[in-house]
Design an enzyme around this catalytic site. Structure first.
Site, PDB file in Angstrom:
ATOM      1  N   ALA A 515     -58.540  94.164   7.280  1.00 44.51           N
ATOM      2  CA  ALA A 515     -58.638  95.612   7.124  1.00 44.51           C
ATOM      3  C   ALA A 515     -59.851  96.179   7.850  1.00 44.51           C
ATOM      4  CB  ALA A 515     -58.708  95.971   5.636  1.00 44.51           C
ATOM      5  N   GLU A 516     -60.943  95.431   7.872  1.00 44.02           N
ATOM      6  CA  GLU A 516     -62.179  95.929   8.464  1.00 44.02           C
ATOM      7  C   GLU A 516     -62.145  95.964   9.987  1.00 44.02           C
ATOM      8  OE1 GLU A 516     -64.953  97.215   7.374  1.00 44.02           O
ATOM      9  OE2 GLU A 516     -64.528  97.113   5.235  1.00 44.02           O
ATOM     10  N   SER A 517     -61.667  94.909  10.584  1.00 46.65           N
ATOM     11  CA  SER A 517     -61.824  94.780  12.040  1.00 46.65           C
ATOM     12  C   SER A 517     -60.544  94.509  12.792  1.00 46.65           C
ATOM     13  CB  SER A 517     -62.801  93.636  12.343  1.00 46.65           C
ATOM     14  OG  SER A 517     -62.234  92.391  11.942  1.00 46.65           O
TER      15      SER A 517
END
Length: 696
Positions: A515-517
């Site tokens: 989800a972050e990167s």
């Protein structure tokens, strides 16, 4: 992210002779052809390139050449000389730059060198050399530099020819200031033109542009424009001053704008100002509705008393999707289930089709004693592989619906892609740890290609461990079911063992990184968050100290192994703060624990699904849903089944224990009527960044 805190093919014939005037064209064709017969790059070549590239970047000159012996035919060789030349910009002359551009035309490092040297020439004010090198389309700053160069050679500005396109933009770089000053001095910036650009800047929220342009207006108009700028920059001061403004169209615009912006910051103060200003100004119906909309919306995001009533009574013309949605959220916060149903019925048809509202319709029906109707809704939604689909499956005792799809390999197309010199450069740049340059070569090589080609390229990238290309490419249609490629198990980064050592669920750690990167190891946010799990250097240093781990500075966070080691420990810290609950720790990871603690203090008695729906930040709401859905998918990828979402969403204040070997798990199946996944929560491919303002 934690808030402690983008080809030509080989010609089938030899070019042996040409006219002297076509030499540049020949060189362009020869140097952009594919190297189908060339041997695959070796580890030794890559190591030599990395060493030479570092030297070129850090020292410039020719020192790198000794380290690049044997790399003449290496596909990335042109990057070495370009790096050295960019290091030496201050001492370069036009001839050296043009020599490089002639030898490597249409290559990305050549384009970069051209831009960089043009910037250097502009800094020197060397307009004689600037113009022969300049090309259109290099950005607003260089466009303005080119206009300066032409003025220096005696050319007069023409508004339609030189400035009309720039004038459409709400903000311009500092390089344009001398050009705009000259245009003003030449009488080209008439009040009509100035107001046209001011209006665009106001619409874009560019208060600085408004203030700068105001000084060129006649005195009375300048004062009015400055008030528009004030409404953008300091709405509280603007509404205070507005009590003494004249009731003119532009002053009405400024007052209405200030009221709307103040509502976002302080809805109660905006209420009081509205009571005063609505008597002073003859606002248009549109302005009145915009103000009423903002007041109702931001009272709702603050969950103020009477917020639900205000939203329900908002005139139809003042309602938007945002106010209709927030009517549901406020009703959920009050656990007024009849009001929830009424608010969902008031949503637009498109909104009602969203999985979130279908889920909460079923939830409301169940709470109102209509279990058969609720189950019907849950059963229909349970066929979708999203956060709300998984929640519905838990409530209807259905298996999770995951229907993997396999993309057939097209050998001929794959060979064609691998023979393309641009794709070769892209893959090789990734192999030598230059992912940003790799993505640029990738985008250029695939420019104008069809979907089938792009998908085959993404499959090739995935097979080489370049996972973010698959994540971003497989983002629609049937490709959403390419779970292997969209949710890679990057074992080389140590996610599973590091998560286990940190005492957290590996599937959750995978979900956070995804989800972050989206698996971009060089991801870098505006808040300076870095790498796979988007840690900022201060957080990385703190975690390293807490766990006695080595710390080699912020740039080490771009190393996936280091990032995962520290990121899993930081997740463990967040989980410990919230009784181990991964859903709450995910919210804190995105919005920050201070904000989450405020929300918990206000609404911490709500059930987890309802609390999530009342998170004021849209991004954080969607982030929690996405991470929880991704956790299910990664759990399934790791073990073939999944811990139920409702077990991950432990009630606030109760302890969550990561699933052990004998944990009850949910089966996964593929419904017979499977279709394409909807692009809902849990199916989003792109990484996120922490929000700092309420939803709107």
């Amino acid at each position: 992210m934690p808030v402690f805190r983008s080809s030509p093919r080989r010609l089938p014939f030899p070019l042996t002779r040409c006219l002297a005037g076509m030499a540049v064209v020949v060189l362009a064709l020869v140097r952009s052809t594919s190297a189908t017969a060339a041997a695959a790059p070796t580890d030794a070549q890559r190591a030599a390139f990395k060493q030479a590239y570092a030297t070129a970047q850090q020292q410039g000159g020719d020192a790198w050449r000794a380290q690049a012996q044997g790399l003449r035919d290496y596909v990335l060789y042109p990057y070495l000389e370009a790096a050295a030349l960019e290091h030496d910009l201050a001492t370069l002359d036009l001839a050296r730059v043009q020599d490089y551009l002639t030898r490597y035309p249409a290559m990305i490092p050549a384009d970069d060198l051209r831009r960089a040297f043009l910037g250097e020439l502009a800094r020197r004010q060397d307009w004689t050399d600037f113009l022969p090198l300049y090309q259109d389309g290099l950005g607003d700053a260089l466009t303005c530099d080119a206009l300066q160069a032409r003025m220096a050679q005696g050319q007069s500005l023409d508004f339609d020819r030189d400035l009309a396109a720039l004038w459409q933009k709400p903000a311009l770089p500092g390089a344009c200031d001398p050009v705009l000053d000259a245009a003003h001095d030449a009488g080209l910036l008439t009040p009509t033109r100035l107001w046209a650009r001011i209006d665009r800047a106001v619409a874009a929220g560019a208060g600085g542009t408004v203030a700068a342009l105001a000084s060129w207006l006649p005195a009375r108009d300048a004062e009015t424009a400055q008030r528009l700028a004030l409404a953008l920059r300091d709405p509280a001061e603007a509404v205070a001053q507005a009590a003494h403004w004249p009731d003119t169209p532009r002053h009405r615009h400024a007052a209405a704008l200030a009221l709307q912006r103040l509502a976002r910051r302080d809805s109660s103060r905006a209420d009081q100002a509205w009571l005063t200003l609505r008597k002073r100004f003859h606002f248009s119906d549109e302005q009145r509705n915009d103000v009423l909309n903002a007041l109702a919306l931001f009272h709702a995001t603050d969950f103020d008393d009477h917020a639900l009533q205000r939203l329900a009574e908002l005139p139809a013309a003042a309602q938007t999707d945002a106010t209709r949605e927030w009517r549901v959220r406020v009703a959920l916060a009050e656990q007024n289930w009849r009001a929830v149903l009424g608010a969902i019925d008031a949503l637009s048809p498109e909104q009602q089709r969203d999985g979130e509202w279908r889920y909460f319709r079923a939830r409301a029906l169940a709470e109102l004693g209509k279990p058969a109707q609720a189950q019907q809704q849950y059963t229909a939604l349970a066929s979708e592989p999203t956060f709300f689909g998984f929640l519905a499956a838990d409530r209807s005792d259905a298996p999770y619906a995951l229907c993997p799809w396999t993309l057939d390999e097209d050998d001929a197309r794959a060979r064609s892609l691998l023979a393309d010199i641009g794709m070769q450069r892209a893959f090789e740049l990734f192999a030598v740890d230059l992912p940003r340059d790799a993505r640029r070569e990738w985008a250029r090589a695939l420019r104008g290609s069809d979907e089938t080609t792009r998908r085959q390229a993404a499959l090739l990238a995935y097979q080489r461990g370049w996972y973010d290309r698959a994540v971003f490419t497989f983002s629609s249609g049937d490709a959403l079911r390419l779970y292997e490629q969209r949710f890679p198990l990057a074992s080389q980064d140590g996610v599973v063992p590091q998560a286990q050592q940190a005492g957290i669920d590996p599937s959750w750690a995978y979900a956070i990184a995804r989800a972050e990167s989206a698996w971009m190891s060089d991801a870098h946010s505006g808040a300076d968050a870095r790498g796979l799990m988007q840690l900022i250097p201060a957080t990385g240093a703190q975690v390293a100290r807490s766990y006695g781990l080595p710390w080699n500075g912020g740039d080490s966070l771009y190393d996936p192994v280091v990032n995962v080691q520290l990121g899993t420990r930081y997740l463990a810290q967040m989980a410990q703060r919230y009784n181990g609950a991964p859903w709450l720790a995910s919210a804190a990871y995105n919005a920050g624990p201070i904000k989450l603690d405020q929300w918990l203090a206000a609404r911490g008695t709500l059930p987890p699904d309802v609390f999530t729906a009342t998170i004021p930040y849209k991004e954080t709401r969607e982030y929690v849903a996405r991470v929880m859905a991704f956790s299910v998918i990664y759990d399934w990828r790791l073990s073939g089944s999944a811990v139920p979402v409702d077990q991950r969403l432990t009630p606030i204040g109760t302890t969550y224990v990561p699933p052990a070997a004998g944990a009850v798990r949910k089966p996964v199946s593929c419904p017979a009527d499977v279709g394409t996944e909807p692009a809902a929560s849990g199916s989003v491919a792109a990484p996120t960044a922490a929000s700092s303002s309420s939803d709107s």
